[in-house]
Design an enzyme around this catalytic site. Structure first.
Site, PDB file in Angstrom:
ATOM      1  N   VAL A  82      -2.554 -28.317   7.493  1.00 51.52           N
ATOM      2  CA  VAL A  82      -1.613 -29.673   7.489  1.00 51.52           C
ATOM      3  C   VAL A  82      -0.314 -28.958   7.232  1.00 51.52           C
ATOM      4  CG1 VAL A  82      -0.957 -31.481   6.155  1.00 51.52           C
ATOM      5  CG2 VAL A  82      -3.520 -30.800   6.139  1.00 51.52           C
ATOM      6  N   SER A 119       6.363 -21.815   5.055  1.00 54.61           N
ATOM      7  CA  SER A 119       7.481 -22.854   5.580  1.00 54.61           C
ATOM      8  C   SER A 119       8.709 -22.721   4.603  1.00 54.61           C
ATOM      9  CB  SER A 119       6.748 -24.282   5.469  1.00 54.61           C
ATOM     10  OG  SER A 119       7.686 -25.246   5.429  1.00 54.61           O
ATOM     11  N   ASN A 120       9.768 -23.145   4.984  1.00 53.93           N
ATOM     12  CA  ASN A 120      11.079 -23.137   4.554  1.00 53.93           C
ATOM     13  C   ASN A 120      10.870 -24.232   3.311  1.00 53.93           C
ATOM     14  OD1 ASN A 120      12.757 -25.902   5.048  1.00 53.93           O
ATOM     15  ND2 ASN A 120      11.363 -25.442   7.053  1.00 53.93           N
ATOM     16  N   TYR A 144       3.028 -29.947   0.031  1.00 54.65           N
ATOM     17  CA  TYR A 144       2.721 -29.088   1.144  1.00 54.65           C
ATOM     18  C   TYR A 144       3.518 -27.713   0.878  1.00 54.65           C
ATOM     19  CZ  TYR A 144       4.388 -27.162   5.965  1.00 54.65           C
ATOM     20  OH  TYR A 144       4.659 -26.659   6.943  1.00 54.65           O
ATOM     21  N   SER A 174      10.865 -25.433  14.302  1.00 56.25           N
ATOM     22  CA  SER A 174      10.491 -24.681  15.460  1.00 56.25           C
ATOM     23  C   SER A 174      10.082 -25.727  16.467  1.00 56.25           C
ATOM     24  CB  SER A 174       9.341 -23.614  15.425  1.00 56.25           C
ATOM     25  OG  SER A 174       9.421 -22.764  16.338  1.00 56.25           O
TER      26      SER A 174
HETATM   27  C1  15L Z   1       7.674 -27.524   8.614  1.00 58.84           C
HETATM   28  O1  15L Z   1       7.155 -26.707   7.655  1.00 58.84           O
HETATM   29  C2  15L Z   1       6.887 -28.502   9.471  1.00 58.84           C
HETATM   30  O2  15L Z   1       5.788 -27.874   9.634  1.00 58.84           O
HETATM   31  C3  15L Z   1       7.766 -28.886  10.612  1.00 58.84           C
HETATM   32  O3  15L Z   1       7.092 -30.024  11.229  1.00 58.84           O
HETATM   33  C4  15L Z   1       9.237 -29.262  10.374  1.00 58.84           C
HETATM   34  O4  15L Z   1       9.225 -30.573   9.773  1.00 58.84           O
HETATM   35  C5  15L Z   1       9.903 -28.009   9.432  1.00 58.84           C
HETATM   36  O5  15L Z   1       9.308 -27.784   8.411  1.00 58.84           O
HETATM   37  C6  15L Z   1      11.396 -28.258   9.138  1.00 58.84           C
HETATM   38  O6  15L Z   1      11.621 -28.361   7.975  1.00 58.84           O
HETATM   39  O7  15L Z   1      12.153 -28.892  10.026  1.00 58.84           O
END
Ligand code: 15L
Length: 272
Positions: A82, A119-120, A144, A174
């Site tokens: 997800v 992820s950030n 998440y 991205s």
């Molecule tokens: C994420 O981790 C998401 O997968 C992506 O859809 C964006 O929302 C991104 O971060 C973001 O921080 O812009």
């Protein structure tokens, strides 16, 4: 379009999970150009197999299925799961249990390198007024982000205990181009994404390394100096998009959490 030097970089078989997702669709042809066989997996429709592709649709919570995905591969790019904030009950099977299955598969089948799409949002509750590096503490901004922090810890454990190397990519935003003010800092172009993944697959020694996935943006909250050994050198920048974005999108109220925290809108999502 492929930016990697595919004449020198070549793997026999790579596994790409999450191949039908947004970034999976971007990386699928680009990774195929670097290997003899690309095994692709997802629960969403993968379409037809291109020459040199193996399609193996498997839900990440299916342990036996995921273990079989890892058989005979040189390395894994694990994007599956997800990819935005959801209820914990949705995140748990795919991102937490599923990532554990990927690492168990790597252990059982002797796969020595994983590129993990973190992820950030692992550090989303750090402020936009701060510059952080991969050495700073995590501050997940939701379930998440928490699940990605778990994945990074899992990667560290499988390196320490089993010698499986991982580069955890804390991917920013991205997309084809930055579309809002936040993305002026967080944008990662598709070509730089490819450069980042290829660098993470091919760096000689990574142990467990963490790197923020961003282009060479003039405005930035992330300092990748501790990850220079990965050899990722971004070539794109959000700078050419800045004027248009600032003309289009009003400045956000500085007291709004969306303007305070690096995770932007993620910090106020839910509860689910
Ligand atoms: C994420 O981790 C998401 O997968 C992506 O859809 C964006 O929302 C991104 O971060 C973001 O921080 O812009």
């Amino acid at each position: 379009m492929t930016t990697a030097d595919t004449t020198t970089l070549r793997w026999k078989r790579l596994l790409l999970t999450g191949a039908a997702g947004g970034l999976g669709r971007v990386l699928r042809p680009r990774l195929k150009a670097c290997c003899d066989v690309l095994r692709v997996s997802d629960i969403a429709d993968l379409g037809e197999a291109a020459p040199g592709e193996e399609l193996q649709p498997v839900p990440l919570q299916d342990k036996a299925g995921v273990l079989s995905l890892l058989a005979g591969v040189d390395a894994v790019v694990h994007l599956g799961g997800v990819s935005t904030e959801h209820a914990f009950e949705d995140i748990l099977p795919a991102n937490i249990v599923g990532t554990y299955h990927v690492y168990e598969g790597a252990r059982i089948h002797g796969v020595k390198r994983i590129v993990f799409a973190s992820s950030n949002h692992v550090t989303g509750f750090h402020k936009q007024s701060q510059t952080i590096s991969p050495r700073d503490p995590v501050r997940p901004d939701g379930y998440y982000g928490l699940s990605k922090a778990f994945g990074e810890n899992l990667a560290q454990f499988y390196w320490d205990r089993h010698g499986i190397e991982t580069v955890s990519l804390r991917i920013g935003s991205s997309f084809p181009e930055p579309v809002d003010r936040r993305m002026l800092a967080t944008w990662l172009s598709y070509d730089d994404l490819e450069r980042l993944v290829i660098a993470a697959l091919s760096a000689p020694v990574v142990e467990h390394s963490v790197i923020f996935g961003m282009s060479d943006n003039p405005l930035s909250w992330w300092d990748n100096t501790p990850a220079r050994h990965i050899g990722y050198r971004p070539q794109d920048s959000s700078a050419p998009f800045r004027a248009a974005i600032e003309a289009r999108q009003q400045q956000i109220d500085p007291k709004n959490p969306v303007a305070i925290y690096q995770g932007g809108g993620f910090v106020t999502k839910g509860p689910y």
